[in-house]
Motif scaffolding. Structure first.
Motif, PDB file in Angstrom:
ATOM      1  N   SER A   1     -36.783 -38.381  28.430  1.00  0.00           N
ATOM      2  CA  SER A   1     -36.786 -38.719  29.653  1.00  0.00           C
ATOM      3  C   SER A   1     -35.446 -38.982  30.290  1.00  0.00           C
ATOM      4  N   GLN A   2     -34.492 -39.033  29.558  1.00  0.00           N
ATOM      5  CA  GLN A   2     -33.079 -39.436  29.947  1.00  0.00           C
ATOM      6  C   GLN A   2     -32.099 -38.269  29.885  1.00  0.00           C
ATOM      7  N   VAL A   3     -32.646 -37.163  29.634  1.00  0.00           N
ATOM      8  CA  VAL A   3     -31.751 -35.935  29.230  1.00  0.00           C
ATOM      9  C   VAL A   3     -30.818 -35.621  30.699  1.00  0.00           C
ATOM     10  N   GLY A   4     -31.402 -35.560  31.677  1.00  0.00           N
ATOM     11  CA  GLY A   4     -30.794 -35.344  32.924  1.00  0.00           C
ATOM     12  C   GLY A   4     -29.676 -36.238  33.346  1.00  0.00           C
ATOM     13  N   HIS A   5     -30.147 -37.429  33.127  1.00  0.00           N
ATOM     14  CA  HIS A   5     -29.266 -38.577  33.100  1.00  0.00           C
ATOM     15  C   HIS A   5     -27.730 -38.499  32.287  1.00  0.00           C
ATOM     16  N   ARG A   6     -28.054 -37.961  31.226  1.00  0.00           N
ATOM     17  CA  ARG A   6     -27.068 -37.936  30.104  1.00  0.00           C
ATOM     18  C   ARG A   6     -26.215 -36.709  30.897  1.00  0.00           C
ATOM     19  N   LEU A   7     -26.879 -35.442  31.172  1.00  0.00           N
ATOM     20  CA  LEU A   7     -26.023 -34.474  31.423  1.00  0.00           C
ATOM     21  C   LEU A   7     -25.326 -34.988  32.901  1.00  0.00           C
ATOM     22  N   ALA A   8     -25.772 -35.522  33.658  1.00  0.00           N
ATOM     23  CA  ALA A   8     -25.115 -36.063  34.956  1.00  0.00           C
ATOM     24  C   ALA A   8     -23.957 -36.960  34.605  1.00  0.00           C
ATOM     25  N   GLU A   9     -24.316 -37.829  33.596  1.00  0.00           N
ATOM     26  CA  GLU A   9     -23.155 -38.591  33.361  1.00  0.00           C
ATOM     27  C   GLU A   9     -22.011 -37.730  32.730  1.00  0.00           C
ATOM     28  N   ALA A  10     -22.181 -37.011  31.874  1.00  0.00           N
ATOM     29  CA  ALA A  10     -21.309 -36.133  31.194  1.00  0.00           C
ATOM     30  C   ALA A  10     -20.563 -35.591  32.343  1.00  0.00           C
ATOM     31  N   LEU A  11     -21.051 -34.785  33.369  1.00  0.00           N
ATOM     32  CA  LEU A  11     -20.461 -33.985  34.276  1.00  0.00           C
ATOM     33  C   LEU A  11     -19.722 -35.106  35.368  1.00  0.00           C
ATOM     34  N   VAL A  12     -20.125 -35.918  35.559  1.00  0.00           N
ATOM     35  CA  VAL A  12     -19.318 -36.811  36.475  1.00  0.00           C
ATOM     36  C   VAL A  12     -18.043 -37.439  35.564  1.00  0.00           C
ATOM     37  N   GLY A  13     -18.187 -37.601  34.242  1.00  0.00           N
ATOM     38  CA  GLY A  13     -17.377 -38.229  33.479  1.00  0.00           C
ATOM     39  C   GLY A  13     -16.183 -37.361  33.445  1.00  0.00           C
ATOM     40  N   VAL A  14     -16.477 -35.986  33.338  1.00  0.00           N
ATOM     41  CA  VAL A  14     -15.349 -34.805  33.336  1.00  0.00           C
ATOM     42  C   VAL A  14     -14.653 -34.919  34.681  1.00  0.00           C
ATOM     43  N   LEU A  15     -15.514 -34.832  35.886  1.00  0.00           N
ATOM     44  CA  LEU A  15     -14.997 -34.917  37.156  1.00  0.00           C
ATOM     45  C   LEU A  15     -14.190 -36.105  37.592  1.00  0.00           C
ATOM     46  N   ASP A  16     -14.574 -37.346  37.076  1.00  0.00           N
ATOM     47  CA  ASP A  16     -13.849 -38.453  37.477  1.00  0.00           C
ATOM     48  C   ASP A  16     -12.546 -38.643  36.501  1.00  0.00           C
ATOM     49  N   ASP A  17     -12.177 -37.755  35.713  1.00  0.00           N
ATOM     50  CA  ASP A  17     -11.095 -37.812  34.845  1.00  0.00           C
ATOM     51  C   ASP A  17     -10.007 -36.904  35.631  1.00  0.00           C
ATOM     52  N   GLU A  18      -8.756 -37.248  36.059  1.00  0.00           N
ATOM     53  CA  GLU A  18      -8.075 -36.338  36.785  1.00  0.00           C
ATOM     54  C   GLU A  18      -7.637 -35.119  36.167  1.00  0.00           C
ATOM     55  N   THR A  19      -7.315 -35.230  35.022  1.00  0.00           N
ATOM     56  CA  THR A  19      -6.665 -33.983  34.028  1.00  0.00           C
ATOM     57  C   THR A  19      -7.848 -32.824  34.060  1.00  0.00           C
ATOM     58  N   ARG A  20      -8.936 -33.312  33.435  1.00  0.00           N
ATOM     59  CA  ARG A  20      -9.867 -32.429  33.493  1.00  0.00           C
ATOM     60  C   ARG A  20     -10.686 -31.886  34.589  1.00  0.00           C
ATOM     61  N   ARG A  21     -10.787 -32.851  35.761  1.00  0.00           N
ATOM     62  CA  ARG A  21     -11.013 -32.279  37.219  1.00  0.00           C
ATOM     63  C   ARG A  21     -10.306 -31.279  37.484  1.00  0.00           C
ATOM     64  N   ARG A  22      -9.001 -31.427  37.396  1.00  0.00           N
ATOM     65  CA  ARG A  22      -7.935 -30.349  37.977  1.00  0.00           C
ATOM     66  C   ARG A  22      -8.516 -28.992  37.163  1.00  0.00           C
ATOM     67  N   ARG A  23      -8.678 -29.160  35.749  1.00  0.00           N
ATOM     68  CA  ARG A  23      -8.923 -28.021  35.156  1.00  0.00           C
ATOM     69  C   ARG A  23     -10.073 -27.298  35.727  1.00  0.00           C
ATOM     70  N   MET A  24     -11.392 -28.097  35.739  1.00  0.00           N
ATOM     71  CA  MET A  24     -12.545 -27.533  36.331  1.00  0.00           C
ATOM     72  C   MET A  24     -12.583 -26.997  37.597  1.00  0.00           C
ATOM     73  N   LEU A  25     -11.572 -27.630  38.709  1.00  0.00           N
ATOM     74  CA  LEU A  25     -11.537 -27.171  39.819  1.00  0.00           C
ATOM     75  C   LEU A  25     -10.729 -25.937  39.909  1.00  0.00           C
ATOM     76  N   SER A  26      -9.649 -25.677  39.204  1.00  0.00           N
ATOM     77  CA  SER A  26      -9.048 -24.573  39.218  1.00  0.00           C
ATOM     78  C   SER A  26      -9.858 -23.682  38.920  1.00  0.00           C
ATOM     79  N   MET A  27     -10.560 -23.502  37.834  1.00  0.00           N
ATOM     80  CA  MET A  27     -11.655 -22.587  37.229  1.00  0.00           C
ATOM     81  C   MET A  27     -12.410 -22.436  38.584  1.00  0.00           C
ATOM     82  N   MET A  28     -13.153 -23.198  39.227  1.00  0.00           N
ATOM     83  CA  MET A  28     -13.820 -22.801  40.389  1.00  0.00           C
ATOM     84  C   MET A  28     -13.385 -22.423  41.262  1.00  0.00           C
ATOM     85  N   ARG A  29     -12.086 -22.648  41.947  1.00  0.00           N
ATOM     86  CA  ARG A  29     -11.502 -22.234  42.929  1.00  0.00           C
ATOM     87  C   ARG A  29     -11.047 -20.472  42.597  1.00  0.00           C
ATOM     88  N   ALA A  30     -10.669 -20.484  41.405  1.00  0.00           N
ATOM     89  CA  ALA A  30     -10.487 -19.095  40.731  1.00  0.00           C
ATOM     90  C   ALA A  30     -11.793 -18.369  40.943  1.00  0.00           C
TER      91      ALA A  30
END
Length: 130
Positions: free
Chosen positions: A17-46
């Motif tokens: 019942s917490q699968v969605g929450h764990r996935l959201a936590e992982a995603l936001v964790g990646v995006l809140d980390d500046e280094t990982r966020r830059r990589r992900m945003l670079s991929m998305m922009r490309a």
């Protein structure tokens, strides 16, 4: 860097019942980390400007992260559910971290994880329209 097997395991293991929450936590964790966020945003922009990059990003995230999560959960129509989650990942990432859409960009991390997690939960484990 994102390590898909570790991410998948952290999402699918535990209270279903917490699968969605764990996935959201992982995603936001990646995006809140500046280094990982830059990589992900670079991929998305490309991906928004180059069809070949879009295919690579889509294939990587869908085939290596989202589809395996949905499959491991043993739910019907796992591929479609993974695509629904992917639509939220892309939209959320662009709205909060690229466009800085208010009030989404101003919401607390906890609130965003809770709200996004509820949507992921429905997409991954809940009832879909017939």
């Amino acid at each position: 860097p994102l390590h898909p097997p570790t991410l998948i395991e952290s999402v699918v293991t535990g209270d279903q019942s917490q699968v969605g929450h764990r996935l959201a936590e992982a995603l936001v964790g990646v995006l809140d980390d500046e280094t990982r966020r830059r990589r992900m945003l670079s991929m998305m922009r490309a991906a928004t400007s180059e069809p070949a990059a879009a295919e690579l990003v889509r294939e990587f995230l869908t085939q290596n992260v989202l589809h395996p999560i949905a499959e491991r959960l043993g739910v019907a129509d796992a591929e479609y559910r993974a695509a629904l989650v992917m639509s939220q990942v892309v939209g959320f990432t662009m709205a909060r971290y690229v466009v800085a859409l208010k009030p989404l960009a101003a919401r607390s991390r906890e609130r965003v994880v809770a709200d996004l997690g509820a949507t992921f939960q429905r997409y991954l484990r809940g009832e879909l329209a017939s």
